[in-house]
Design a protein around this motif. Structure first.
Motif, PDB file in Angstrom:
ATOM      1  N   SER A   1      -6.969  -6.153  -9.048  1.00  0.00           N
ATOM      2  CA  SER A   1      -8.425  -6.122  -8.856  1.00  0.00           C
ATOM      3  C   SER A   1      -8.866  -4.829  -8.177  1.00  0.00           C
ATOM      4  O   SER A   1      -9.949  -4.296  -8.487  1.00  0.00           O
ATOM      5  CB  SER A   1      -8.882  -7.338  -8.049  1.00  0.00           C
ATOM      6  N   THR A   2      -8.043  -4.284  -7.276  1.00  0.00           N
ATOM      7  CA  THR A   2      -8.376  -3.001  -6.647  1.00  0.00           C
ATOM      8  C   THR A   2      -8.337  -1.875  -7.668  1.00  0.00           C
ATOM      9  O   THR A   2      -9.204  -0.982  -7.673  1.00  0.00           O
ATOM     10  CB  THR A   2      -7.417  -2.705  -5.486  1.00  0.00           C
ATOM     11  N   GLN A   3      -7.362  -1.909  -8.541  1.00  0.00           N
ATOM     12  CA  GLN A   3      -7.278  -0.907  -9.597  1.00  0.00           C
ATOM     13  C   GLN A   3      -8.497  -0.978 -10.524  1.00  0.00           C
ATOM     14  O   GLN A   3      -9.036   0.054 -10.950  1.00  0.00           O
ATOM     15  CB  GLN A   3      -5.996  -1.114 -10.411  1.00  0.00           C
ATOM     16  N   ILE A   4      -8.933  -2.188 -10.828  1.00  0.00           N
ATOM     17  CA  ILE A   4     -10.127  -2.359 -11.671  1.00  0.00           C
ATOM     18  C   ILE A   4     -11.349  -1.792 -10.966  1.00  0.00           C
ATOM     19  O   ILE A   4     -12.176  -1.091 -11.574  1.00  0.00           O
ATOM     20  CB  ILE A   4     -10.326  -3.846 -12.019  1.00  0.00           C
ATOM     21  N   LEU A   5     -11.511  -2.097  -9.667  1.00  0.00           N
ATOM     22  CA  LEU A   5     -12.631  -1.549  -8.896  1.00  0.00           C
ATOM     23  C   LEU A   5     -12.633  -0.028  -8.942  1.00  0.00           C
ATOM     24  O   LEU A   5     -13.687   0.605  -9.076  1.00  0.00           O
ATOM     25  CB  LEU A   5     -12.536  -2.002  -7.437  1.00  0.00           C
TER      26      LEU A   5
ATOM     27  N   GLY B   1      -3.798   6.003  -5.999  1.00  0.00           N
ATOM     28  CA  GLY B   1      -3.309   6.324  -4.667  1.00  0.00           C
ATOM     29  C   GLY B   1      -3.335   5.220  -3.639  1.00  0.00           C
ATOM     30  O   GLY B   1      -2.955   5.438  -2.491  1.00  0.00           O
ATOM     31  N   TYR B   2      -3.737   4.000  -4.007  1.00  0.00           N
ATOM     32  CA  TYR B   2      -3.833   2.926  -3.015  1.00  0.00           C
ATOM     33  C   TYR B   2      -2.505   2.226  -2.759  1.00  0.00           C
ATOM     34  O   TYR B   2      -2.255   1.738  -1.655  1.00  0.00           O
ATOM     35  CB  TYR B   2      -4.853   1.867  -3.470  1.00  0.00           C
ATOM     36  N   PHE B   3      -1.668   2.163  -3.782  1.00  0.00           N
ATOM     37  CA  PHE B   3      -0.465   1.339  -3.698  1.00  0.00           C
ATOM     38  C   PHE B   3       0.790   2.169  -3.937  1.00  0.00           C
ATOM     39  O   PHE B   3       0.752   3.218  -4.575  1.00  0.00           O
ATOM     40  CB  PHE B   3      -0.539   0.196  -4.717  1.00  0.00           C
ATOM     41  N   ASN B   4       1.890   1.630  -3.428  1.00  0.00           N
ATOM     42  CA  ASN B   4       3.195   2.229  -3.690  1.00  0.00           C
ATOM     43  C   ASN B   4       3.567   1.921  -5.142  1.00  0.00           C
ATOM     44  O   ASN B   4       3.779   0.748  -5.489  1.00  0.00           O
ATOM     45  CB  ASN B   4       4.225   1.633  -2.729  1.00  0.00           C
ATOM     46  N   PRO B   5       3.631   2.920  -6.009  1.00  0.00           N
ATOM     47  CA  PRO B   5       3.826   2.662  -7.443  1.00  0.00           C
ATOM     48  C   PRO B   5       5.114   1.908  -7.742  1.00  0.00           C
ATOM     49  O   PRO B   5       5.122   1.001  -8.580  1.00  0.00           O
ATOM     50  CB  PRO B   5       3.845   4.068  -8.065  1.00  0.00           C
ATOM     51  N   GLN B   6       6.192   2.279  -7.051  1.00  0.00           N
ATOM     52  CA  GLN B   6       7.477   1.645  -7.342  1.00  0.00           C
ATOM     53  C   GLN B   6       7.481   0.170  -6.920  1.00  0.00           C
ATOM     54  O   GLN B   6       7.956  -0.698  -7.656  1.00  0.00           O
ATOM     55  CB  GLN B   6       8.620   2.393  -6.623  1.00  0.00           C
ATOM     56  N   LYS B   7       6.913  -0.117  -5.743  1.00  0.00           N
ATOM     57  CA  LYS B   7       6.913  -1.497  -5.256  1.00  0.00           C
ATOM     58  C   LYS B   7       6.097  -2.414  -6.161  1.00  0.00           C
ATOM     59  O   LYS B   7       6.536  -3.518  -6.513  1.00  0.00           O
ATOM     60  CB  LYS B   7       6.363  -1.556  -3.826  1.00  0.00           C
ATOM     61  N   VAL B   8       4.906  -1.965  -6.532  1.00  0.00           N
ATOM     62  CA  VAL B   8       4.052  -2.809  -7.375  1.00  0.00           C
ATOM     63  C   VAL B   8       4.648  -2.943  -8.770  1.00  0.00           C
ATOM     64  O   VAL B   8       4.636  -4.031  -9.360  1.00  0.00           O
ATOM     65  CB  VAL B   8       2.620  -2.243  -7.444  1.00  0.00           C
TER      66      VAL B   8
ATOM     67  N   SER C   1       0.737   0.165 -14.257  1.00  0.00           N
ATOM     68  CA  SER C   1       1.802   1.121 -14.561  1.00  0.00           C
ATOM     69  C   SER C   1       1.964   2.095 -13.392  1.00  0.00           C
ATOM     70  O   SER C   1       1.028   2.327 -12.617  1.00  0.00           O
ATOM     71  CB  SER C   1       1.467   1.903 -15.828  1.00  0.00           C
ATOM     72  N   GLU C   2       3.129   2.659 -13.265  1.00  0.00           N
ATOM     73  CA  GLU C   2       3.381   3.587 -12.157  1.00  0.00           C
ATOM     74  C   GLU C   2       2.438   4.775 -12.196  1.00  0.00           C
ATOM     75  O   GLU C   2       1.970   5.249 -11.155  1.00  0.00           O
ATOM     76  CB  GLU C   2       4.845   4.053 -12.189  1.00  0.00           C
ATOM     77  N   SER C   3       2.119   5.258 -13.384  1.00  0.00           N
ATOM     78  CA  SER C   3       1.241   6.432 -13.474  1.00  0.00           C
ATOM     79  C   SER C   3      -0.173   6.103 -12.993  1.00  0.00           C
ATOM     80  O   SER C   3      -0.785   6.893 -12.255  1.00  0.00           O
ATOM     81  CB  SER C   3       1.202   6.947 -14.915  1.00  0.00           C
ATOM     82  N   SER C   4      -0.712   4.944 -13.384  1.00  0.00           N
ATOM     83  CA  SER C   4      -2.056   4.562 -12.931  1.00  0.00           C
ATOM     84  C   SER C   4      -2.077   4.311 -11.429  1.00  0.00           C
ATOM     85  O   SER C   4      -3.021   4.704 -10.730  1.00  0.00           O
ATOM     86  CB  SER C   4      -2.529   3.310 -13.667  1.00  0.00           C
ATOM     87  N   LEU C   5      -1.060   3.656 -10.925  1.00  0.00           N
ATOM     88  CA  LEU C   5      -0.992   3.386  -9.491  1.00  0.00           C
ATOM     89  C   LEU C   5      -0.873   4.670  -8.687  1.00  0.00           C
ATOM     90  O   LEU C   5      -1.491   4.825  -7.625  1.00  0.00           O
ATOM     91  CB  LEU C   5       0.195   2.468  -9.199  1.00  0.00           C
TER      92      LEU C   5
ATOM     93  N   LEU D   1       0.832  -1.196   0.000  1.00  0.00           N
ATOM     94  CA  LEU D   1       0.000   0.000   0.000  1.00  0.00           C
ATOM     95  C   LEU D   1       0.868   1.248   0.000  1.00  0.00           C
ATOM     96  O   LEU D   1       2.038   1.231   0.414  1.00  0.00           O
ATOM     97  CB  LEU D   1      -0.916   0.010   1.223  1.00  0.00           C
ATOM     98  N   SER D   2       0.281   2.341  -0.444  1.00  0.00           N
ATOM     99  CA  SER D   2       1.015   3.604  -0.478  1.00  0.00           C
ATOM    100  C   SER D   2       1.302   4.093   0.937  1.00  0.00           C
ATOM    101  O   SER D   2       0.655   3.667   1.913  1.00  0.00           O
ATOM    102  CB  SER D   2       0.196   4.660  -1.221  1.00  0.00           C
ATOM    103  N   ASP D   3       2.255   4.992   1.068  1.00  0.00           N
ATOM    104  CA  ASP D   3       2.609   5.535   2.380  1.00  0.00           C
ATOM    105  C   ASP D   3       1.412   6.215   3.029  1.00  0.00           C
ATOM    106  O   ASP D   3       1.195   6.083   4.245  1.00  0.00           O
ATOM    107  CB  ASP D   3       3.761   6.536   2.238  1.00  0.00           C
ATOM    108  N   ASP D   4       0.622   6.935   2.245  1.00  0.00           N
ATOM    109  CA  ASP D   4      -0.546   7.625   2.798  1.00  0.00           C
ATOM    110  C   ASP D   4      -1.558   6.626   3.344  1.00  0.00           C
ATOM    111  O   ASP D   4      -2.117   6.818   4.435  1.00  0.00           O
ATOM    112  CB  ASP D   4      -1.206   8.506   1.737  1.00  0.00           C
ATOM    113  N   CYS D   5      -1.814   5.579   2.584  1.00  0.00           N
ATOM    114  CA  CYS D   5      -2.773   4.566   3.053  1.00  0.00           C
ATOM    115  C   CYS D   5      -2.270   3.853   4.293  1.00  0.00           C
ATOM    116  O   CYS D   5      -3.032   3.623   5.249  1.00  0.00           O
ATOM    117  CB  CYS D   5      -3.047   3.553   1.942  1.00  0.00           C
TER     118      CYS D   5
END
Length: 667
Positions: free
Chosen positions: A629-633, A594-601, A586-590, A450-454
Motif C-alpha cells: 500500500s505504501t508503494q501504491i501511495l 526508497g522506503y523499504f529494504n528491497p531484499q527483505k521485502v 520487485s527489488e527494482s521498484s522498492l 524499512l530501508s537502512d536510510d529510513c
C-alpha cells in the motif's frame, strides 16, 4: 454529504482564482456528483461538490446569510437541524432554503464558535466572514467527516481529501515519522497525515484563520471520562435509557429526502440498527451485506436470519480474493494512507453495490464496540490483568485460549510460546498502554522492513512516546477498560474505521454512512456506565444485549463477536495473477521508492509465493500489505501521475463578490 475545498490567500493583490479552486474540486467529483458551486472574492475561494440528500431543490452551495457577509461550504449532516431551525426562527433569523447547511450558517451567526456544542451530527465545514476576513473551520466530535489543510507562505488550503490539496500544490513526499506511526499504531496520530506538511483537523476541533494564518486547532469536545454514575447502577433502568437514546439516534438519522438503507453484517450492532429502523415504521427496508468466498470470513448465515426476521430486501456482494486484489489500488487512492489490512477493500466494493442500487444513505453499527466494550482487545487486557495477580498460575492463561481458539489451535505454535507472548511486561498493568502494548509491539516489527536510510532517520522517533504526550491528565488513574476505550477511540476509530472503512470507501461511490451509536448523547451515556455493564466477566456489550433482548433473533444476540476481517495471505498465493503486485514489490521498484529494504521485502514476498497456504504470521501479513500500500501511495501521490490526469471542473454556480473578477456565473 459533499466535498469541500478552499484557498485563503496571504498575498496582497494576488487572491485565488476560479482556475485554482476548480483544480482542487476536480479530484472530489465522487463526493458530490449532483451539483457544484464556488464562492470567490479577493481573499478567498471555496467550493462545494454536493451529494443532495436534504433540500434537494434548493441546497446548492455556497450559501450566504441575508446580507451576504457570511458564506458556508459544508460536508455532512446536522441531524437535529429542524429543532435548531425552530429556535433560530424564534430569534428572528430568516431562511431561504430547506437545508441543514443554512441552519449551520445562522447557528454560527447567532452563537459563534460555541455553535458546535449544539450540533448533533457528522460534519466538516468552512464559514467565511467577509467583514472580518476570517475563516472558521470545524469538524465533528469523533471524526466521521474528514478535513485536511496545508499552510504555506503563500496561502492556506483546505479540503475534504488530501488529493484536492495536492492537485493545487503538487505532489509531496511521504512523512517518515507518520509512516512509523502507521506501522506501529495502524494509523497516524490525530492531526497528522502521511504527507509532509499536510495536516488533518483533529476530531472535535476547530480553527480560525485570519489573513491566511491558521490558529492552533482548539478542542470543543473530548472523549469523555466520568466516575461511575450511581444513577446508572440498576441494569434494567440503564438498559431502558440506552434503548431510548439509541432509538432516538436512529430516528434522527433517518431524516433525508432520499431513501435510506442499512448495512447488515450479521453481527449484533448492525442487527440492532436494522431492527430499530424497521420499528420506526420504515417499510420495505433495503439492506446491504458482504459475503466472502472464504468461509472463515463469511457471516451470511447470520445475515439471513435477520433478513428473514425483519423481511428486508437484501442485496449482497460476494467478495473473492481476485476482487480484493483488483480493487486494492483504487481503495488506497481513496483512503490516502498505507494500510496494514485489506479490510477496507470489501467495504469499498459494498458501497459500489449501494450506489448501483440507487441509494445514497445507509445506517451502520460502527461505534458500538468502542463505547460499549465489544472488542477482544478489552477482554484480552482483562484476562492479562487477572493473570498478573498470580503470574505463576497455569489455569488463568487458559482463558486466552477461550478468547483466541484459532491462534492456540494452530499446530505450528506451541502453547508455552503463546503464553509468553501474552505475558505482562515490565511496567505491568500500570502502563498507560497496557491494553494495546502487545498489538503495538507486534506491529512495530514492521519497521524492520524499512530501508537502512529510513530507519536511520527514524532512530530517535518513538510513536509511543509521542502518543504518551497527548494523553489526558491523570489518564493512568482511570480503570483498565476506560483507558483501553480511550485509546481505541482516539486512534483506531477516527484514524481507521471511520475513514478507511467509512467515509473514504463510502464516498468513493457517493454513499453517505450514518452511525447512530456515535450520537454524542449515546457516547456520553456509555461513558457514565460502570465497567461491569459493558464487559461483564468476558461477556462483551452486556448492557446492549440486555437492552435489545427479544428485538433480534436470539442466535445473533447471544453469539460471540466475530471481528470483521478480510483475506490477506490468499492475495499473494502462487495462483494469484501476475500484475501490479509483482511490479511494485520487485527489488527494482522498492529500491527506487526508497522506503523499504528491497531484499527483505522481496524475500518475504517470495515466501508467500512459494507457500501454497501463505504464511501464518499476522506480522508478516501486515508487513507485506503495508509495503504494497505504501508503494501504491508513492506511485499515485508522490510520483503523481494519477493526480495530473484529473483535469479541471466547471462549477454549476459561481458567486463573485468584493471586486473578484467578473465572469460566467457571476452573482
Amino acid at each position: 454529504m459533499c466535498g469541500i475545498a478552499g484557498i485563503m490567500s496571504r498575498a496582497i493583490g494576488r487572491g485565488p482564482d476560479l482556475e485554482q479552486i476548480s483544480a482542487m474540486m476536480a479530484p472530489l467529483r465522487h463526493r458530490g456528483p449532483d451539483q457544484s458551486g464556488v464562492y470567490l472574492d479577493p481573499h478567498l475561494a471555496m467550493g462545494n461538490l454536493r451529494l443532495s440528500i436534504i433540500g434537494l431543490g434548493d441546497g446548492i452551495q455556497p450559501i450566504g446569510n441575508e446580507d451576504g457577509t457570511l458564506w458556508i461550504v459544508y460536508n455532512g449532516e446536522a441531524f437535529n437541524y429542524l429543532e435548531l431551525k425552530g429556535e433560530l426562527v424564534e430569534k428572528g433569523h430568516r431562511f431561504s432554503t430547506s437545508t441543514d447547511t443554512e441552519v449551520l450558517l445562522h447557528l454560527y451567526e447567532e452563537y459563534g464558535t460555541s455553535c458546535l456544542q449544539r450540533i448533533n451530527g457528522q460534519f466538516a465545514f468552512a464559514i467565511w466572514d467577509s467583514n472580518k476576513q476570517e475563516l472558521f473551520l470545524a469538524r465533528d466530535r469523533v471524526g466521521i467527516r474528514p478535513l485536511f489543510y496545508l499552510d504555506t507562505p503563500e496561502r492556506l488550503c483546505f479540503a475534504s481529501e488530501i488529493k484536492a490539496i495536492l492537485a493545487l500544490e503538487g505532489s509531496r513526499a511521504l512523512d517518515l515519522e507518520a509512516l512509523a506511526e502507521v506501522f506501529t499504531l495502524w494509523t497516524t496520530l490525530p492531526g497528522r497525515t502521511v504527507f509532509e506538511g499536510v495536516r488533518e483537523l483533529p476530531p472535535g476541533h476547530f480553527l480560525v484563520a485570519q489573513k491566511g494564518r491558521p490558529s492552533v486547532p482548539q478542542p470543543y469536545w473530548q472523549i469523555p471520562f466520568y466516575p461511575s454514575d450511581p444513577a446508572l447502577h440498576d441494569p434494567e433502568e440503564a438498559a431502558e435509557q440506552l434503548r431510548e437514546l439509541l432509538t432516538d439516534a436512529v430516528r434522527l438519522r433517518l431524516r433525508a429526502d432520499v431513501p435510506v438503507g442499512a448495512y447488515l453484517s450479521g453481527g449484533l450492532d448492525s442487527s440492532i440498527i436494522a431492527s430499530l429502523i424497521s420499528r420506526q415504521g420504515t417499510s420495505h427496508l433495503k439492506t446491504f451485506s458482504l459475503g466472502f468466498q472464504a468461509a472463515s470470513f463469511d457471516e451470511t448465515r447470520y445475515q439471513r436470519e435477520l433478513i428473514d426476521h425483519l423481511g428486508t430486501d437484501n442485496r449482497q456482494v460476494l467478495v473473492g480474493n481476485d476482487e480484493i486484489r483488483a480493487a486494492f489500488p483504487d481503495t488506497v487512492w481513496h483512503c490516502e494512507k498505507p494500510m496494514l489490512r485489506t479490510a477496507p477493500v470489501p467495504m469499498f466494493l459494498l458501497s459500489r453495490l449501494v450506489h448501483d442500487e440507487g441509494y445514497k444513505v445507509v445506517l451502520s453499527g460502527e461505534g458500538a464496540d468502542e463505547i460499549l466494550g465489544g472488542y477482544n482487545i478489552f477482554k484480552e487486557a482483562k484476562i492479562r490483568q487477572f493473570w498478573s495477580r498470580y503470574p505463576g498460575s497455569q489455569r488463568r492463561p487458559l482463558l486466552l485460549e477461550k478468547l483466541y481458539p484459532y491462534i492456540f489451535s494452530n499446530p505450528s505454535r506451541e502453547r508455552h510460546y503463546l503464553q509468553e507472548f501474552f505475558a505482562v511486561r515490565d511496567q505491568g498493568t500500570a502502563s498507560p498502554f497496557f491494553s494495546h502494548e502487545i498489538r503495538w509491539e507486534n506491529s512495530r516489527k514492521n519497521l524492520t522492513f524499512l530501508s537502512d536510510d529510513c530507519r536511520s532517520e527514524l532512530a530517535v522517533y518513538d510513536p509511543l512516546a509521542r502518543l504518551a504526550e497527548t494523553l489526558p491528565e491523570h489518564f493512568g488513574e482511570r480503570d483498565l477498560l476506560a483507558r483501553a476505550q480511550h485509546l481505541e477511540m482516539e486512534l483506531f476509530l477516527g484514524g481507521f474505521l471511520l475513514s478507511s472503512q467509512g467515509d473514504r470507501v463510502g464516498m468513493a461511490h457517493s454513499v453517505e454512512m450514518r452511525h447512530p451509536f456515535l450520537d454524542y448523547r449515546v457516547i456520553d451515556f456509555a461513558f457514565r456506565l460502570p465497567a461491569r455493564w459493558k464487559l461483564r466477566g468476558l461477556k462483551e456489550k452486556y448492557l446492549l444485549k440486555r437492552a435489545f433482548k427479544g428485538l433480534i433473533p436470539e442466535s445473533i444476540g447471544n453469539r460471540n463477536k466475530q471481528p470483521y476481517r478480510a483475506p490477506i495471505r490468499e492475495l499473494f498465493s502462487p495462483l494469484a495473477p501476475r500484475d501490479y503486485v509483482d511490479d511494485l514489490l520487485s527489488e527494482s521498484s522498492l529500491r527506487q521508492s526508497g522506503y523499504f529494504n528491497p531484499q527483505k521485502v522481496a524475500r518475504l514476498y517470495a515466501k508467500f509465493l512459494n507457500t501454497p497456504t501463505g504464511l501464518s504470521s499476522e506480522f508478516h501479513n501486515m508487513a507485506l500489505i503495508g509495503a504494497l500500500s505504501t508503494q501504491i501511495l508513492h506511485e499515485q501521490f508522490v510520483k503523481g501521475e494519477r493526480l495530473r490526469s484529473l483535469g479541471r471542473l466547471s462549477p454549476d454556480r459561481v458567486v463573485r463578490r468584493g471586486g473578484a473578477d467578473a465572469g460566467p456565473g457571476a452573482r
